[in-house]
Design an enzyme around this catalytic site. Sequence first.
Site: not given
Length: 283
Positions: A175, A188
């Site tokens: 990401s 995350y």
Amino acid sequence: METQTLPPQEQTLPGSEQKMNPKPVTDDPDYKASEKLKDKIAFITGGDSGIGKATAILFAKEGAKLAIVYLNEHEDAEETQSLVEKYGSECLLIPGDISKEDFCKEAIKKTVDKYGRIDILVNNAAEQHEAKEITDIETKNLIHTFEVNIFSMFYITKAALPHMKEDSAIINTTSVTAYKGSPELLDYSSTKGAIVAFTRSLSQNLAEKKIRVNGVAPGPIWTPLIPASFDEERVSKHGKKTPMKRAGQPVEVAPCYLFLASKASSYMTGQVLHPDGGTVVNG
């Protein structure tokens, strides 16, 4: 793709595409295929919706047969299966929890029992839990986020490798948050940073076996995870901070996976592609 303000959504994790408004764009009906993945076997986690779904559809158009792992979003998965079959391919659906190593082993076994091997492994599934402060992070969410996002990649890759030959490809979804951070997604983002390191290290480990390992680091993409994770205000602004001023669609990300899965990227390993709306991360 048009710039738009995304309306309020009612979702709970892991999120369902069926409840989204507007639904993510996961298929380009005008796409002209050229058999880039003819007769390949692809295993995709999180392939029921969002980026995984768009990737499964694109792979199917290019001739691959699919095995899709998902948690419990059966309606989403069946829609993906229907589209894969529409484009003349096969799609094995495998529901279950990838945070459990035994399930990961069983999912690989089911795929190999059906298709005989795995040529393309896409470790894509993930979860996230917003927390304003580090003190707000619940330990159970912290542990489960790591189990789903990075531990599963070890479990699945370990189980799959004996069934992968030379010229196979592994593609891991990281990401933009791995590179620029996210103040309200500390755990995350940390898992996504771990995925970058895993991708680079595994690529070196498998180079002599001629198995390529690369990654994709999407920016803000319109997937079920977004309305399932954030409040109405944050959802409405999703993607607006990128240079392109909008959220991306899964169909705009899937070509990265196709490139990394195909011979077109034969001289690339240990690399990460960045479909992120123009955010420069120097990664």
